[in-house]
Design a protein around this motif. Sequence first.
Motif, PDB file in Angstrom:
ATOM      1  N   PRO A  67       0.830  -1.218   0.000  1.00 20.02           N
ATOM      2  CA  PRO A  67       0.000   0.000   0.000  1.00 20.02           C
ATOM      3  C   PRO A  67       0.855   1.254   0.000  1.00 20.02           C
ATOM      4  O   PRO A  67       1.984   1.271   0.499  1.00 20.02           O
ATOM      5  CB  PRO A  67      -0.813  -0.135   1.287  1.00 20.02           C
ATOM      6  N   ALA A  68       0.287   2.317  -0.564  1.00 22.09           N
ATOM      7  CA  ALA A  68       1.009   3.591  -0.588  1.00 22.09           C
ATOM      8  C   ALA A  68       1.031   4.241   0.787  1.00 22.09           C
ATOM      9  O   ALA A  68       1.903   5.061   1.067  1.00 22.09           O
ATOM     10  CB  ALA A  68       0.363   4.540  -1.596  1.00 22.09           C
ATOM     11  N   ARG A  69       0.097   3.890   1.645  1.00 19.65           N
ATOM     12  CA  ARG A  69       0.030   4.507   2.967  1.00 19.65           C
ATOM     13  C   ARG A  69       0.088   3.424   4.041  1.00 19.65           C
ATOM     14  O   ARG A  69      -0.776   2.541   4.100  1.00 19.65           O
ATOM     15  CB  ARG A  69      -1.262   5.311   3.121  1.00 19.65           C
ATOM     16  N   LEU A  70       1.100   3.492   4.890  1.00 21.98           N
ATOM     17  CA  LEU A  70       1.200   2.634   6.062  1.00 21.98           C
ATOM     18  C   LEU A  70       0.757   3.409   7.285  1.00 21.98           C
ATOM     19  O   LEU A  70       1.078   4.590   7.422  1.00 21.98           O
ATOM     20  CB  LEU A  70       2.645   2.162   6.274  1.00 21.98           C
ATOM     21  N   LEU A  71       0.037   2.767   8.178  1.00 21.72           N
ATOM     22  CA  LEU A  71      -0.293   3.397   9.444  1.00 21.72           C
ATOM     23  C   LEU A  71       0.961   3.522  10.298  1.00 21.72           C
ATOM     24  O   LEU A  71       1.884   2.701  10.188  1.00 21.72           O
ATOM     25  CB  LEU A  71      -1.352   2.572  10.183  1.00 21.72           C
ATOM     26  N   THR A  72       0.999   4.549  11.139  1.00 22.02           N
ATOM     27  CA  THR A  72       2.160   4.727  12.003  1.00 22.02           C
ATOM     28  C   THR A  72       2.390   3.501  12.880  1.00 22.02           C
ATOM     29  O   THR A  72       3.516   3.041  13.047  1.00 22.02           O
ATOM     30  CB  THR A  72       1.961   5.974  12.886  1.00 22.02           C
ATOM     31  N   GLU A  73       1.320   2.938  13.408  1.00 25.17           N
ATOM     32  CA  GLU A  73       1.359   1.696  14.162  1.00 25.17           C
ATOM     33  C   GLU A  73       0.226   0.810  13.664  1.00 25.17           C
ATOM     34  O   GLU A  73      -0.900   1.293  13.450  1.00 25.17           O
ATOM     35  CB  GLU A  73       1.199   1.950  15.665  1.00 25.17           C
ATOM     36  N   PRO A  74       0.465  -0.498  13.462  1.00 29.76           N
ATOM     37  CA  PRO A  74      -0.645  -1.387  13.081  1.00 29.76           C
ATOM     38  C   PRO A  74      -1.757  -1.324  14.124  1.00 29.76           C
ATOM     39  O   PRO A  74      -1.507  -1.325  15.327  1.00 29.76           O
ATOM     40  CB  PRO A  74       0.011  -2.765  13.028  1.00 29.76           C
ATOM     41  N   GLU A  75      -3.012  -1.256  13.649  1.00 27.14           N
ATOM     42  CA  GLU A  75      -4.143  -1.123  14.550  1.00 27.14           C
ATOM     43  C   GLU A  75      -4.902  -2.452  14.619  1.00 27.14           C
ATOM     44  O   GLU A  75      -5.202  -3.063  13.586  1.00 27.14           O
ATOM     45  CB  GLU A  75      -5.075  -0.008  14.072  1.00 27.14           C
ATOM     46  N   PRO A  76      -5.230  -2.902  15.822  1.00 26.81           N
ATOM     47  CA  PRO A  76      -5.934  -4.183  15.956  1.00 26.81           C
ATOM     48  C   PRO A  76      -7.355  -4.113  15.381  1.00 26.81           C
ATOM     49  O   PRO A  76      -8.034  -3.087  15.465  1.00 26.81           O
ATOM     50  CB  PRO A  76      -5.949  -4.416  17.467  1.00 26.81           C
ATOM     51  N   VAL A  77      -7.791  -5.208  14.784  1.00 25.15           N
ATOM     52  CA  VAL A  77      -9.145  -5.320  14.243  1.00 25.15           C
ATOM     53  C   VAL A  77      -9.746  -6.636  14.729  1.00 25.15           C
ATOM     54  O   VAL A  77      -9.030  -7.573  15.108  1.00 25.15           O
ATOM     55  CB  VAL A  77      -9.150  -5.260  12.701  1.00 25.15           C
ATOM     56  N   GLU A  78     -11.083  -6.700  14.685  1.00 31.71           N
ATOM     57  CA  GLU A  78     -11.807  -7.927  14.984  1.00 31.71           C
ATOM     58  C   GLU A  78     -12.167  -8.560  13.650  1.00 31.71           C
ATOM     59  O   GLU A  78     -12.898  -7.967  12.849  1.00 31.71           O
ATOM     60  CB  GLU A  78     -13.059  -7.631  15.804  1.00 31.71           C
ATOM     61  N   ALA A  79     -11.644  -9.759  13.388  1.00 27.93           N
ATOM     62  CA  ALA A  79     -11.821 -10.396  12.089  1.00 27.93           C
ATOM     63  C   ALA A  79     -12.445 -11.774  12.244  1.00 27.93           C
ATOM     64  O   ALA A  79     -12.244 -12.463  13.255  1.00 27.93           O
ATOM     65  CB  ALA A  79     -10.481 -10.501  11.360  1.00 27.93           C
ATOM     66  N   VAL A  80     -13.202 -12.167  11.220  1.00 33.25           N
ATOM     67  CA  VAL A  80     -13.778 -13.510  11.106  1.00 33.25           C
ATOM     68  C   VAL A  80     -13.146 -14.153   9.885  1.00 33.25           C
ATOM     69  O   VAL A  80     -13.264 -13.630   8.762  1.00 33.25           O
ATOM     70  CB  VAL A  80     -15.311 -13.450  10.970  1.00 33.25           C
ATOM     71  N   ALA A  81     -12.405 -15.252  10.100  1.00 33.78           N
ATOM     72  CA  ALA A  81     -11.685 -15.912   9.018  1.00 33.78           C
ATOM     73  C   ALA A  81     -11.730 -17.407   9.227  1.00 33.78           C
ATOM     74  O   ALA A  81     -11.863 -17.904  10.359  1.00 33.78           O
ATOM     75  CB  ALA A  81     -10.238 -15.417   8.963  1.00 33.78           C
ATOM     76  N   GLY A  82     -11.601 -18.141   8.140  1.00 28.81           N
ATOM     77  CA  GLY A  82     -11.575 -19.588   8.219  1.00 28.81           C
ATOM     78  C   GLY A  82     -10.231 -20.115   8.660  1.00 28.81           C
ATOM     79  O   GLY A  82      -9.188 -19.460   8.493  1.00 28.81           O
TER      80      GLY A  82
END
Length: 455
Positions: free
Chosen positions: A357-372
């Motif tokens: 990506p052209a834009r990285l966040l300063t710090e990775p931000e936690p997310v709530e994900a649903v994945a197999g």
Amino acid sequence: MTLADARAVAPSLRTAPADPAADAEALAVLARWAGRYSPWTALDGSDGLILESTGCDHLFGGETAMLDDMAKRFGGAGITVRLALADTPGAAWALARFGDRPADGGAGIIAPPGGTMVRLAALPVAALRLDAETVEGLRRLGLHRIGELYRLPRESLGRRFGTEVMRRLDRALGRAGEPISPLLPSPEFRVRADFGEPIGAAGDIARTAGRLIARMAEWLAKERRGARRLDLAAYLAGGGVSVLTVGCARAMRDAGHWERLFAEKLAELDPGFGIDAMILAAPRTEPLAAAEPRLDRRAAPVDGLGRLADRLANRLGAGSVAMLRPGDSHLPERAERRVAPGVRIRAEGWPRTPPRPARLLTEPEPVEAVAGLPDLPPRRFRWRRVTHRVVAAEGPERIAPEWWRDMRSPGREPAATRDYYRVDCADGRRFWLYREGLYDAPVARPPRWFLHGLF
């Protein structure tokens, strides 16, 4: 005496609150303004300036004319001064504060070369910048004038008063050196323009700046050097000095490029009651060989990217424009480093990776994900209180942890493997997410999802 006693003696006495900080700031402004006479200016206590004027007086028609010009300009600003010129700073200090005004009505006292000893002989011993206790001790011995110290044995003075008296005398007479710390280092390359009458029209200012830039470029070409920074100082008729500064990513001597850099800054210059003089200095220069002619007689290619970086940096600030170079890490937040625009970067130094990506966040931000399970991309995730539904995904791109960092920090929790995914959402946005940790890894903490960048 107290203020009440003073007003009783002189009822019309005018007073004002003392402000030492403002006095010091005003004196520093005067020191910078005095740079019109010499690039080597320094503060002298709380009420004086020292200028190293060697080789500068001819620009004003001689020493007497230079002091006359100083007195006129200081007087025009409402400042009363005492001026003196001598071979040493100590002698000039003594003559300015204790010397008699010239009989011919000149603006200052000038001690002729080699005549310092004669001019100082009649001055009081306090003119040697001695403390009050030492001055009083000398007077008790009948030593009131500096000339009376010339014929005394150094050993006897040293036993009674220490080395300070003779050290001050030697400095005043030039027998010992006296270091002076200027406000700014004296630039080697410096060109100036003086005006018979102050100028204030934008066109006149721009033309003068162009002539100074052309002279500077010609001088640097003769010396085979290029400038990384240029300072244009405008000395205002009403007092004060305005300094405009431009910088270059690489050393150069292209007058046209410099004029374009100064154009925007000159538009913001307020000449006030007019400009008396303009001085262009190159405080940062580097060796720069002459351009080699091409065999096909065409002009050498122009560094368009470097010139664009110069214009952006001078408009937005030097720290606002940078280039990126590869870092010694596979982790995205450490894979790039900011460098100055002038640094050359080899294209082959960049690793070949999937699209980032052209834009990285300063710090990775936690997310709530649903994945197999075990390593399928997320079907939906919640970031900043908004739920996003994933319609397409690419990945994973696996990045192993940097185990050597864990070895350098024994008490630190070991890092986990990252699996990155590029996901397209139903609203048309594309995100860069990663899962930290593996489901089958022998760790107590379960894997977590983070959002790291936006396409």
